[in-house]
Motif scaffolding. Structure first.
Motif, short mmCIF file in Angstrom:
data_model
loop_
_atom_site.label_atom_id
_atom_site.label_comp_id
_atom_site.label_asym_id
_atom_site.label_seq_id
_atom_site.Cartn_x
_atom_site.Cartn_y
_atom_site.Cartn_z
N ASP A 192 -9.92 116.71 83.71
CA ASP A 192 -9.93 115.97 85.06
C ASP A 192 -11.17 114.95 84.93
O ASP A 192 -10.97 113.80 85.13
CB ASP A 192 -10.02 116.69 86.12
CG ASP A 192 -9.82 115.87 87.35
OD1 ASP A 192 -9.07 115.48 87.90
OD2 ASP A 192 -11.17 115.82 88.05
N ARG A 202 -9.55 122.69 82.53
CA ARG A 202 -8.55 121.77 83.74
C ARG A 202 -9.92 120.83 84.34
O ARG A 202 -9.54 119.70 84.58
CB ARG A 202 -7.82 122.40 84.80
CG ARG A 202 -6.77 123.29 84.18
CD ARG A 202 -5.97 124.11 85.22
NE ARG A 202 -4.66 124.62 84.43
CZ ARG A 202 -4.14 125.67 84.96
NH1 ARG A 202 -4.57 125.98 86.33
NH2 ARG A 202 -2.93 126.34 84.38
N ALA A 203 -10.80 121.50 84.90
CA ALA A 203 -11.85 120.42 85.41
C ALA A 203 -12.26 119.56 84.61
O ALA A 203 -12.57 118.43 84.89
CB ALA A 203 -13.13 121.33 85.91
N GLU A 255 -11.38 109.60 83.04
CA GLU A 255 -11.68 108.02 83.30
C GLU A 255 -12.42 107.33 82.14
O GLU A 255 -12.68 106.30 81.89
CB GLU A 255 -12.92 108.08 84.32
CG GLU A 255 -14.02 108.50 84.38
CD GLU A 255 -15.03 108.15 85.32
OE1 GLU A 255 -15.32 108.88 86.12
OE2 GLU A 255 -15.89 107.24 85.25
#
Lengths: 965, 232
Positions: free
Chosen positions: B213, B209-210, B217
């Motif tokens: 995330d 998940r990190a 971008e």
């Protein structure tokens, strides 16, 4: 409307209009406008109120270097209006007023300002002592900057690492040429600038009579940089400090970059200094460079009729720019008595602007209400520190001032460099720079554009060479005469001649502090708070040094400067915190627990089921889970237990030294309790050691203790050098404990290669086999006091094991139990939990665990300390207690055991046992209280004393028949 | 009928995360691996830009001890003299030397690992004096981070410079990623890097998940094994 047409306004896009609100009123600007430029374009000059006297304040530097323009944007206080660009529907409010921005009730403070000199609060409010809380409340209401909105939601901030060969901070003319030169040598260059576009002074300042040379240089350099693949440009980026080995924190938007630069060029320029005169803070009075930025960058005319006051050549350029923008220039006031002629002074003369040489500003005359300037009084200078009494008055709405320059040398200071100030001339130089750091441009005191460009090239070459690239030898830096003289600081009888705009400090405040004896520059700063506001002394430190030097007769360099520390600019807590990385560990069965409604609890980094079910029925759920283990069969996830593999010919000897028990003769296929003590004999961990092979032990440890145990083992074996390998396998194996009278029946349904009969697989036995086809290590252990099997399987198959056992036990009424039920069950069985029933001083004899110490071996870690304690006698002992009376208030963990007036111990574990129907627990007591049948008094909530009886452990199944069946 | 990860006893700790992203699974080494997410062509392009691929079903093992190097070489393993270098083997397996006394053995992206099978079957407590097996397949989950943007992604979560000029192909970095201990192995090509990342199996969901995330971008997305195979 003060908006200019093109070519003014290089940063704004006139095709994109943006509306926002200021103090509830609709204001419009263009994309690229800052809040301040948009407000000024709309004729709004007062942006906020000052910190102490609540004076109206407007633009000073127009580049985020002062606190005059701090406003509240949305939920964010202290936003620099001359730095932050407008966005649609931005809600902007002014700060530091009570009432309205125009009519601030707290502005009345100015009437009592003579009673509020610096340090008055040190002297005024400390007596009587009871009065301070009242004063503090009042002062906090009227002082401070902005208001924190505690309901502000968390923003998304994060961090990023950056690596470059060469970093150049400041993309003005020196920085740009430095970057180009380093890049040409092959270095990867990061060029950083705090502004929206690169160029620095080339973008707004005037270097010659027609104003063309700077702009041409800018166009050429920007094009060259754009074509240089080795240069990465970061605009709107602030470097907030320098740390060892060129470690640099950069702030851009919501991200903190952590940059490691091979070498560094500091080309941060300098800060233009305000002049000091009465009312020098009124809206409409700004730095010359601020006026130029408004004109050139934002296309805003600063005012209609201006007076320019200067101590250098640059003021003439400001006057020319104001004229170009259509403003009238009433006069130029030059503090120099005999300024040299050059093309800019000639250009000004041709435009018929009077120049008053050897003169200075004495007083600005405010408009009614004090929100602007209507005139300025100008006096002839009789000496460097004295002005004539007679003055001339000039009507104006704008004053542009260009006192002198102070180097923006904070990074150089932090890196160990030094700045020397030249008395009388207003010049300065930097020296003593450490290796891998170069400085270039006006930060070094170099002023002429040609020389600045050349110095940038030199610095770029040096930086590339420092970063390991081959370059020509750098030439010696050029030096030119300082372009400013030391501007006069003449106190005004009526005060309000501000030295520090942040803190509303006037010259008399500095002089009074000097009179009181605070003459050391560091003491002066702290007593007056000069330079301690948001602008960190960019405009206030140099005048304070000069005032101190004048009073003491010391030179500027002897007077010294204050210490520069990071952060240089404002830094939010969000930037420091960044994106919060909080690792969390899930067992293979984690999501199965959630599916069953488990309430999870942290155990170190792991998540474990506390119990299953609704929080409203927590106690009932825990009791039901425990009961099912006693009467039926339960299953608990024990994957979080620590696991260590100890392998090698010295494995048994290693365990013999690390743990208190004996392991040399432990049979293969058997497990044995392990208890670890430290050198002080204090219990630090426990578990079991399973001998799987003559040279192979699988050792369990507590969930939160295993990392420490692993490190301790490595540390000791580094010294012992035994032939043993230690591998941390805690996460490698998933584990379950299936316990209860029906556990054998359930496991037997899914296991066909291990004989589970008590004869073939007795209590404390260890076997290898398969469960539902999954390879497993079987341990017969009894933490909860029932027949049970601990099954350890490869982590990737843990969930499949869980599924198989749940399915196999469905008929038998299997249900999972959590940590709380396990704690209850183990207490019934009298087992301790390390760090709950022990503390940082507990030894095995105190915990009644002398049985776990081998007396036949020569050594274990902590042996000497334990022996000493045994010989000298105990001061406390852990005992079991029970309270049969159901009416008595139940003690809690940490409640004290009291005898007379003495605390003799404390409760470590206590529970109302559903199995036994009474309160049971463990507690430390004095050794003479530990005898069975003794009564102990426990002080419970509310101070009530309850009596408990010391009883034999375990409370449940004392002969171990149930776990060994 | 589509394979469900729960039909296999061996399960990646990430299978729920992959299911939520729309993964399609195939069986490999007794486990379900995400072969694609329904857009094979798009995933190949994604892999060249920035992709994240769960390789936990692939074979891997490890060995450590004071005789590790001698024992592995006795089995015909090519092992670097220096630590933090990976040596490709003839069957596609890679052996990363983590320390003088520790090695990590990774199977290939096709799911194979003949050398691993040979080493695991040869090794025993009786025969291996001073060289001990490490259950890497159970200790570490395994991801591949692919694409030209991968070095930029790492700058957000890792303090080590993983740009081309700082980290060469086959180099090993033992570091901290988003506050977790991790082993990173630089693979792929000079043009399109592939980073193998192995970390604590129990922290797989957290790190997945990190990473998702952090890669947002750059437009990073999960890719299936097929896209990784195509890339390499």
């Amino acid at each position: 409307m003060q908006r200019l047409s093109e070519p003014f306004g290089s940063l704004i896009d006139r095709s994109q209009s943006i509306s926002f609100r200021f103090e509830g009123e609709q204001v419009s600007g263009y994309r690229g406008d800052t809040i301040a430029s948009a407000l000024l374009a709309n004729g709004i000059t007062t942006l906020s109120r000052s910190f102490k006297y609540h004076r109206p304040r407007g633009v000073l530097s127009m580049c985020g270097q002062d606190s005059n323009t701090m406003v509240h944007v949305g939920q964010k206080p202290n936003v620099l209006a001359d730095r932050v660009m407008i966005e649609a529907d931005l809600e902007v409010r002014a700060q530091n007023y009570w009432g309205s921005l125009e009519n601030d009730r707290l502005a009345m403070i100015r009437h009592v300002s003579r009673f509020l000199p610096v340090g008055f609060y040190y002297k005024a409010f400390y007596k009587p002592r009871w009065g301070w809380p009242l004063w503090a409340k009042l002062i906090r209401r009227v002082a401070g900057l902005g208001t924190v909105d505690l309901t502000t939601p968390h923003g998304y901030y994060d961090k990023e690492y950056l690596f470059t060969d060469v970093t150049v901070i400041g993309a003005g003319p020196a920085g740009m040429t430095a970057a180009l030169e380093a890049a040409k040598a092959g270095a990867k260059v990061l060029l950083i600038d705090e502004n929206a576009k690169i160029g620095g002074t080339l973008g707004y300042a005037r270097f010659d009579g027609d104003g063309q040379s700077g702009r041409k240089t800018l166009v050429d350099l920007v094009a060259e940089i754009a074509n240089e693949k080795n240069i990465r440009v970061m605009t709107d980026t602030v470097c907030t400090g320098w740390y060892s080995d060129n470690w640099l924190p950069l702030i851009k938007d919501n991200r903190l970059y952590k940059l490691r630069a091979g070498s560094l060029v500091v080309a941060t320029g300098c800060y233009e200094q305000p002049l000091i005169f009465h009312n020098n803070d009124l809206p409409g009075i700004m730095l010359g460079s601020a006026a130029q930025r408004l004109i050139r960058l934002y296309g805003v005319k600063p005012g209609n009729r201006a007076v320019v006051a200067t101590a250098n050549r640059d003021g003439y350029g400001v006057a020319l720019d104001l004229l170009d923008a259509g403003a009238e220039v009433a006069c130029v006031v030059d503090v120099r008595s005999n300024p040299p002629e050059d093309e800019m002074s000639s250009a000004l003369m041709h435009r018929h602007v009077p120049v008053l040489v050897g003169s200075t500003l004495r007083e600005a005359v405010p408009t009614p209400g004090g929100g602007g300037v209507r005139a300025v009084k100008i006096a002839h200078l009789e000496s460097a520190e004295r002005a004539a009494r007679r003055y001339d008055s000039f009507a104006c709405d704008t004053i542009a001032m260009s006192g002198s320059y102070a180097p923006a040398a904070a990074l150089l200071h932090q890196a160990g460099g030094r700045v020397s100030l030249q008395d009388g001339s207003g010049g300065f130089s930097v020296h003593d720079l450490p290796a891998h750091i170069a400085a270039a441009g006006s930060v070094t005191g170099t002023q002429s554009l040609d020389y600045v460009l050349a110095e940038g090239q030199d610095a770029g070459r040096q930086a590339a060479r420092d970063a390991g690239f081959e370059v020509m030898s750098a030439s010696e830096p050029r030096r030119t005469e300082p372009k400013a003289s030391a501007w006069p600081i003449i106190s005004h009888a009526k005060g309000k001649d501000f030295v520090d705009f942040d803190e509303d400090l006037q010259t008399r405040d500095i002089e009074n502090a000097l009179t009181e004896g605070y003459q050391h520059i560091q003491l002066l700063k702290r007593f007056t708070t000069n330079g301690m506001g948001p602008s960190q002394g960019r405009h206030a430190t140099l005048p304070a040094i000069r005032l101190a030097a004048r009073r003491t007769g010391a030179s500027l360099n002897e007077t010294g400067s204050t210490t520069s520390r990071p952060p240089i600019g404002p830094l939010t807590m969000g930037h420091l915190a960044g994106r919060s990385f909080e690792p969390v560990r899930y067992t293979a069965m984690h999501f199965r627990h959630l599916e069953r409604g488990a309430k999870m609890m942290p155990a170190g980094a792991w998540m474990r089921p506390e119990y299953y079910g609704d929080a409203r029925n927590r106690l009932e759920s825990i009791a039901a889970e425990a009961r099912n283990v006693r009467e039926n069969v339960g299953i608990i996830d024990v994957s979080t237990l620590g696991g260590l593999e100890i392998r090698g010919p010295d494995a048994a000897e290693f365990l013999n030294r690390m743990y208190t028990f004996a392991y040399l003769k432990q049979p293969v296929g058997r497990s044995r309790y392990v208890l670890m003590t430290d050198e002080a004999g204090v219990i630090v961990d426990d578990g079991v050691a399973c001998r799987i092979h003559e040279n192979y032990f699988y050792v369990t440890a507590t969930t939160s203790g295993v990392d420490g145990v692993y490190r301790t083992m490595l540390w000791y074996n580094t010294q012992w050098r035994l032939k043993v390998d230690i591998t941390h396998v805690s996460a490698s194996y998933a584990g379950v404990n299936i316990a209860g009278p029906k556990s054998r029946e359930v496991v037997d349904r899914v296991c066909d290669d291990v004989n589970l009969t008590p004869e073939e697989f007795p209590y404390m036995g260890v076997r290898r086999g398969h469960v539902a086809g999954i390879p497993a290590l079987f341990l017969r252990v009894g933490f909860v006091g029932e027949l049970g099997y601990e099954l350890h399987v490869p982590a990737s198959q843990g969930e499949a094991l869980w599924d198989a056992l749940i399915e196999a036990g469905a008929d038998a009424g299997i249900r999972p139990f959590g940590v709380e039920a396990q704690r209850l069950l183990r207490l019934e069985k009298g087992h301790i939990i390390i760090s709950q029933d022990t503390d940082g001083l507990t030894t095995p004899p105190e915990a009644d665990m002398a049985w776990a110490i081998s007396r036949k071996k020569p050594y274990y870690v902590g042996m000497r300390s334990v022996s000493i304690q045994e010989a000298s006698g105990l001061t406390r002992k852990l005992v079991g207690f029970e309270i049969a009376d159901p009416e008595i208030t139940q003690p809690k963990e940490c409640h004290l055991v009291i005898r007379g007036n003495t605390i003799t111990g404390r409760v470590t574990s206590v529970v109302r046992s559903p199995t036994l129907g009474k309160v049971i627990g463990l507690a430390y007591v004095a050794p003479d209280q530990a005898e069975l049948g003794n009564k102990i008094d426990i002080k419970v909530d509310g101070g009530e004393m309850v009596q408990a009886e010391v009883v034999k452990l375990p409370f449940y199944d004392p002969d171990g028949e149930r776990q060994e069946m | 009928m589509a394979l469900k990860p729960t039909q296999c006893a061996r399960r990646s700790f990430l299978y729920r995360e992959l299911e939520n992203s729309g993964a399609r699974f195939e069986e490999l080494n007794g486990s379900a691996i995400a072969i694609n997410y329904g857009d094979a062509e798009g995933e190949t392009a994604q892999a060249r830009k920035l992709g994240i691929c769960d390789l936990s079903s692939l074979q891997r093992t490890g060995f450590k001890g004071w005789n590790m190097a001698d024992w592995l070489r006795l089995q015909g393993v090519v092992l670097a003299e220096e630590s933090n270098i990976t040596s490709p083997q003839t069957d596609g397996t890679r052996v990363a030397r983590l320390a003088p006394g520790e090695a990590l053995v990774l199977g290939d992206y096709q799911g194979g690992g003949a050398l691993i099978e040979k080493l695991d079957s040869t090794w025993s407590m009786e025969s291996a004096d001073g060289c001990y097996q490490v259950p890497r397949a159970e200790t570490n989950f395994w991801l591949a981070l692919t694409g030209t943007e991968a070095p930029a992604l790492f700058t957000k979560i890792c303090a080590v410079d993983l740009r081309d000029q700082a980290t060469s192909v086959h180099s090993v970095v033992q570091t901290n990623v988003a506050r977790l201990n991790a082993i990173i192995i630089r693979g792929g090509t000079a043009e399109v890097p592939v980073f193998d990342l192995l970390s604590d199996i129990a922290s797989a969901v957290y790190l997945w998940r990190a990473l998702l995330d952090a890669m947002g971008e750059f437009g990073g997305k999960p890719i299936g094994l097929k896209a990784l195979q195509d890339l390499t």
